[in-house]
Structure formats: structure tokens, C-alpha cells
Design an enzyme around this catalytic site. Sequence first.
Site: not given
Ligand code: IVH
Length: 673
Positions: A104, A106, A108, A161, A209, A314, A407, A410, A423, A428
Site C-alpha cells: 500500500e 504510505k 504522509d 490517514e 487502511y 521509505k 514563567c 519569575c 509572560c 521578569c
Molecule cells: S499500517 C500496524 N498502512 O504510517 C499497522 N500505515 O508507522 C501500522 N501510514 O503513522 C500502520 N499509510 O499513520 C499503514 N497504508 C498504510 C499507511 C500507514 C500511512 C502511516 C500510519 C503510521 C505510519 C506507520
Amino acid sequence: MEILARELLRHQHLYHVLARPEISDAEYDRLLDELLRLEKRFPQLASPNSPSRRVGSDLDNAFPERPHTVPVLSLDKLYQPEAVAQWLRKTATACGGAVGFAVEEKIDGASIVLYYDRGELQYALTRGNGLVGNDVSDNVRTVAQVPLRITEPAALAVRGEIYITRRDFERYNAGLPEKYANPRNLAAGTLRNLKSALAARVPLNIFAYEGFFAAGGRDHMEVLARLRDLGFRVNPRLGFFSADGERRRRARALFPEIADGPLEDVEKYLRLQAEGRRALPYDVDGLVLKVTDLDLRQELGYTAHHPRWAMAYKYESPQAASRLLDVQVQVGRNGRVTPVALLEPVALSGSTVTRATLHNQDYIDMLELGIGDQVSISKRGDVIPAVEEVLEKSEQQPAIFKLPGRCPFCRTPLVREGAHHFCRNEECPERRRRALAYFCAREQMDIETLGERTIALLYEKGWVRCIPDIYEFDYGRLQGEEGYKERKIARIRESVEASKSRPFARVLAALGFEGVAGAVVAALIDHGYDDIDKISETAAREGWEEFAAVEGVGEATARLLVEHFRKPRNLETIARLRRAGLRFRAESASRPRLDDSFAGQLWVITGSLERFTPRSLAAEEIRRRGGRVAESVTGRTTHLLAGATPGSKLAKAEKLGVEIVSEDEFLARLGEH
Ligand code: IVH
């Protein structure tokens, strides 16, 4: 009301998720108006998941903490396609070969968990520390793609997400007074917007997801298909890889657009996706590979932090990983509180990073940052270190760092204004020290011998407590203090003396009045406020509008100027500094002030002039005679100098009864000079 709500939610889904509306906008609005009317009459019958909740509310949101009832883990990650392929083979072997992997995108954005019960959205939680998250339900309800009701009556949790497309980000961010650095921060920041009516304006999207159903479904692909059929948005850009042709056929039956193949194809697929990612409308920071068989997931289990059945690939190499050791709470000369991250030292593009600003509480909340967390660090514009995201929550409580109530210097209670805490105690000691250090710093008065250490000493001894003290103190008294010998003292005296000849612009900025830094000072002087008395007289006599007429001075700064120059304490500071011999009047080096024949006049220039090109030459003549020049015609304008082909300014000036002066007449008024 129930029938209307159901109909409206169905149409929202058709429009926002499926992009296949069945009715016109006008028909939709008619249905919604009808529901709103009924909800107003019978508020006790309005459902928390009514389609009317999409527009949000004006009431302040609270984000109470709530425990997660499903595990909210993060992913382990790799950066090379070969390494990922190796992990894939290892995992397949551990599973005995009969296994399939979903790949899938990922996305952001901001992680969210939606909890449903008996078909109703109960609440939506941020990831938090994985065990406890913040309830951001009211903001999430404004996301039109999030189903408020589903036809599944049983309990269900959905991970997804929340994100914003790059295009919407550019457009929306452009109109914000405080800009977000990237789409992810805007999405995360919006989930924490205090007013859900404001969150509703941000065009957020969601991809679901992971689904946690109470019963049924033993495979991730089935789960995704089921989520889709319940009305969730599932990302169709999906891959499925397995040695088993029958599994692939089943995946294709559920997702006709899926990319599929044997495990050997995965590496190529990863490279292809990485190459194509810029063409996507949203930010993707990698891919996620997941074992799809839910029983196998159980068997593979978890490490302390990650599932063993999933891996992130990544795209970018790590910025740099570090740990948040502590947060230092700084207080600036104007009282603004700035939290600063103290980091485990880490090398990053040529230097060692140990600190990074965290801006304010909102930024910390957005990151869900707590002491002890693993974080990733980048350098903005390749220079300024920034904490980008939490990689790994520390299981320590509390989950998120909170600024202290008082603060640290102070003990005055901090007050929040806008995004920042302040503050407000003018006495201060930290604010005083910072004001002195700012005044002496290289960019301002450049009193090299009065560095932070000497200032701290002078302050603690009670010798130099405010800026004028710098010029009134007898530095001979330093004799006998550790490290202050005669020669050093002589050097301090010299540099303090030398600073008296700094130009007016430097002096004015060095006073450190909030909002009155370099650019504003230059604008004021350009406009004819070349003498501190002119500024204080305007502040004393007139309103902020007078300052706002200066090109480059906004309303907020104009109001501050009036405030600063009406404060007796500031006027006293200026008087003492003037007595010490500092400059409070700008000398126009080449073109000295001539006379006061234009004093009290406020001119605007329009059209093209024959004898003054550029027009600023005419402006200069006005200023040399004590007059001032503004960009636009207002009620305060006294004269309009009209050249050939004047624009709309002439019409406006005529309407306001401003005296119109031709170029010839202007020349005559300049007199013998
Ligand atoms: S799976 C155990 N699938 O990436 C399952 N995460 O560290 C863990 N993220 O902050 C997540 N797209 O929000 C999964 N298709 C996707 C994703 C996804 C984005 C983000 C998720 C998390 C980070 C994973």
C-alpha cells in the site's frame, strides 16, 4: 429527521467518496435545510452523527485523552528495495511459503483511528502514544469522506490517514497568517483546530487502511474490500504479491485495478512506485508491505514496537534520528514563551544538532511529542534544525509535553494569546536580561564587550537593570570581579562610548519594541518619521491609522507603535538615552533637511511627473521640508500632487476635498531651494 439524515449521508457518500452524485446541489441543499430546520426545533432529537455536523461548530473543542481499544503500533522501516525484498523472502519462509503481501502507499498525513459502535461513529482518536490518543471527533466529523454511520451494526475500529492534496495545501496555506511547512503539518494541525467550523474549511481527505472487525474476514484484502463496501475510502493504488496464483485471482476479484504478481516482482514494483510518486496529487513517504493472512499475522506477532508482519519501505533516507531529552522553556524580551527541544546530539549534514525550536504548544501537540520520544530531525532550508515527526513514542507518561503554567523565571502565570504563551511581567528578570542582550548584540548596537556573560553579571549585581543603565553605569566598579582587569574594563568603556554614534535606525530597532524591527524602522524613516519626536508626537496625538498609512506598516504594528510610544516607561528610556548622547534623529547624509515649509502636511503623489523621475524624488523634496508622504488617499491626506494621466487617486482626493496640486504649482511651492 432520521430518514432525512440517512438520505443526506448517502448523498454525501455518493458525492465525496464515489464522485457519482445522484441529485443536484440545489436538491441536496433543500434536504439539508429541511433537516437543519427540524434540528433547530427539536435539538434533543439531533444525532451526534447528523450530516449537519459536517459544517462544524464555533464552540471551543476540547481534546480529552481516551484509551485505544485496538493496538496502534507503528512500522519498522527499510530504505533499500533489496533490503525489503530480503525481508519479504525471510517472512515468506517463516510462514511456510503460502503467503500473500499487500503493498500500500504510505500516505504522509495524520494518523487517525475511528471507533464505531452499532453503526455510529463513536469517536475518532489521534495515535497519541499508541495506548492513549486525543479525541478529535468533532473535527473529524467535518471530513466529508469519513462515514458518520455505517450499515455494520457491530463494533468496528478503522485506522486511516487524514491528508490534504498538494494543490489544496498550496491554495489553503496561501491564505493563512501562520503558514504550515508541509501538507502533513496542515492535516495534523487541522485535526487539533479549536473550532470545528474552521476545520470544516480545510479540504481534508481520508484513506482507510486497517479494519478491526469483531467477527468474520480472515484476510486483509477482504477487510479492505469490506471497508470499501461500508463506505470508507480505500486507496485503489494497491499491489498484491504471492507465489499462489489462486490468492492473486481472489485479490483481483475484490480489486479489479490491483497490480499483482509473484514475490519476485515486488522489488521492481517498489522502484516503479518510487519513481512515479511525484506525479501523485498527494505526498507519499513510502510503501507499506503487509502479510494479508490475519492468522499468520497472529503467529508472526510483534516486537516491542512493531508488528513483524509489516514493513515500511521509505523513499527518503532518514533525516537523522535522535531522542528528545528535555524541553527548555525560553522567555523572550517581549515575554513570548518558546519551547526548545534538547536533543541527543546527532550529526546532520555537516554539523551536530543538539537543539531545535518547537515554536509553541500547538506545534508540540501536532507532533504529539513527549520527553523520551525518538524523533526525526531535518534541516529547514538546509540550515535550521527542525523536529519533523515522532518515530517512536516513549511509553513514559504523560504522552505529550505541556508548557508549565508559570514563567520559569519569575513564576508569573503564563497567558495564552493566539498560538503563543506569554509572560506578561515586565519586571521578569529573564525578559530584562534578554532585552539587554538584544540591545548589545552585533545586529543592533554591536557592543562587543557586553556579551551574554557580562550582561548576566551586571544584571545579577543589580548594576545594569535596564537599557539606559548601560550608559550610566560606572564600569570601574567591575574592578575586582573575576576576569575583569583594567584593560578589559577600558575596552568595555570604549565600546559603550563608540555605540553612541550608531545611526538612528539601529538605535530604534535596538530598543526592542515588539513589532518594531529593521524593516518597519526603515519604512517609518522612509516615510518621514526620521526623528523620534515625530513618532512620539503622532502616537500621542493621533490613532494607529496614521502609522498604518506607511507603506510596509500593517494595522497590528501600527497599533503596537501607538502603545509603545505612549508608555511612560518607554518615553523615560528614550529621554535617558538621549541625555547619554545616542542618536534619535536620522541624518539624510547627502540631502539635509531644508526647512519646515511642508510641516504637518501629508502628501500623496499620482500620475507621471516631468521633472521628478522617479517620483520618489518629489517625495524626498516634501520630506526635506518637514512633510510626509503616503501611498493612498485617506481622510488624513492634505495634498495630492497630480502629474500627467493621474489614476483613481485623483477622483478619490476630489471627493474628499483634498487640495490638488499640479507639478508647476508644486515647483513654485518648493521655493528658492
Ligand atoms: S499500517 C500496524 N498502512 O504510517 C499497522 N500505515 O508507522 C501500522 N501510514 O503513522 C500502520 N499509510 O499513520 C499503514 N497504508 C498504510 C499507511 C500507514 C500511512 C502511516 C500510519 C503510521 C505510519 C506507520
